[in-house]
Every structure is written in structure tokens, then in C-alpha cells.
Design an enzyme around this catalytic site. Structure first.
Site, mmCIF file in Angstrom:
data_model
loop_
_atom_site.group_PDB
_atom_site.id
_atom_site.type_symbol
_atom_site.label_atom_id
_atom_site.label_comp_id
_atom_site.label_asym_id
_atom_site.label_seq_id
_atom_site.Cartn_x
_atom_site.Cartn_y
_atom_site.Cartn_z
ATOM 1 C CG HIS A 1 -0.087 0.262 2.497
ATOM 2 N ND1 HIS A 1 0.646 -0.738 3.107
ATOM 3 C CD2 HIS A 1 0.151 1.399 3.210
ATOM 4 C CE1 HIS A 1 1.279 -0.232 4.154
ATOM 5 N NE2 HIS A 1 1.010 1.069 4.236
ATOM 6 C CB THR B 1 0.930 5.814 4.455
ATOM 7 O OG1 THR B 1 1.063 4.494 4.994
ATOM 8 C CG2 THR B 1 0.290 6.738 5.478
ATOM 9 C CG HIS C 1 7.189 5.332 0.936
ATOM 10 N ND1 HIS C 1 6.862 6.480 1.651
ATOM 11 C CD2 HIS C 1 7.091 4.302 1.816
ATOM 12 C CE1 HIS C 1 6.605 6.149 2.903
ATOM 13 N NE2 HIS C 1 6.735 4.826 3.030
ATOM 14 C CB THR D 1 7.014 -0.420 2.822
ATOM 15 O OG1 THR D 1 6.951 0.933 3.307
ATOM 16 C CG2 THR D 1 8.102 -1.177 3.581
#
Length: 152
Positions: free
Chosen positions: A44, A46, A114, A116
Site C-alpha cells: 500500500h 500511506t 512510497h 514499502t
């Protein structure tokens, strides 16, 4: 309509991706031979991590929000070294700015969109730019969990 007491709980909003984007991200994780890869269902970006709950409206729709990213190492709150695919995304930046305009807080000086790829790469180093079409599937929101840890 929300009760006043619900506004003190904080807000978390994230973007989830299309199946083709998830396929490309998993292929990148495999090709890099990443230790501790983030599972497909947890990948995902954020958008909002706010200690203040605001009346953010989540968006839906399927469209490209980035076409490439660069590998960057972030230090996590637990002291691990995470590998992320950092993207230039006008869409994600605009959605973050929308939340800030509504009064959302943010614990970091800058918003850096970004994904992860691993929360713990140990002492390994990675770099480079990768072409990955990042297609939004949907946004979702939930109450902010201040106890969340990348150790989970």
C-alpha cells in the site's frame, strides 16, 4: 454524522493497487531477492497518518498514479532498515495536501509517496530506478493505530 468524540482518534488513509501493479511489485521483490518482503495483501501507500481525525473522503477509481520509482532505504520506528519504492505522484501528493487542508497532522517534515517492499533488509543496500506502472484500485480509511509496528 460523526460524534465529536470520534474526531480525537486520529485518521489513517492508504491507497491500494490494481492486480497488475501488485504482480509487478511482487516481481520486483523477487528479482531483488528481498529478505522479509511485504506480502501482496499488505502492499500500500500511506496517504494520511494523522493524530487528528478529519472528514476526509476516500476516492476510488482505477488510473495510473505513477509509472516508475526509485529504491530508497528508510529507517523504521523500530530501528530496522526498510526498502521502499519512492514515487513522484501528483495524485498522492494532492490527496495528502487535501487532508492537510482539512486539518490533518503529519509526523514527518515532508510527504514522500512510497510503497514499502520490505520492512527489514538488514545490512543490504539497494538502489536504482524501476519502471513499475502504479495503478490505483482504491483508497481506504480507518482509525489511526498508534500502537502499530513494522514488527507485526
Amino acid at each position: 454524522m460523526k460524534k465529536l468524540s470520534e474526531f480525537g482518534k486520529g485518521l489513517y488513509v492508504a491507497a491500494k493497487f490494481s492486480e497488475s501493479t501488485l504482480d509487478a511489485l511482487e516481481e520486483l521483490q523477487r528479482s531483488l531477492k528481498l529478505p522479509n518482503p511485504v506480502p501482496r495483501d499488505k502492499l500500500h501507500t500511506t496517504i494520511v497518518y494523522s493524530r487528528v481525525n478529519v472528514p476526509y473522503k476516500v476516492a476510488s477509481g482505477s488510473f495510473e498514479i505513477a509509472d516508475k520509482g526509485k529504491l530508497t532505504v528508510f529507517e523504521t520506528q523500530s530501528g530496522n532498515r526498510a526498502l521502499v519504492l519512492e514515487m513522484d505522484s501528483d495524485y498522492l501528493s494532492a490527496r495528502h495536501s487535501y487532508a492537510k487542508a482539512l486539518g490533518a497532522s503529519y509526523d514527518y517534515p515532508d510527504y514522500r509517496p512510497h510503497i514499502t517492499l520490505s520492512y527489514n533488509i538488514g545490512v543490504l543496500n539497494f538502489s536504482g530506478e524501476y519502471k513499475v506502472p502504479v495503478v490505483l484500485d482504491r483508497e481506504y480509511s480507518e482509525e489511526l493505530d498508534l500502537e502499530w509496528s513494522d514488527k507485526d
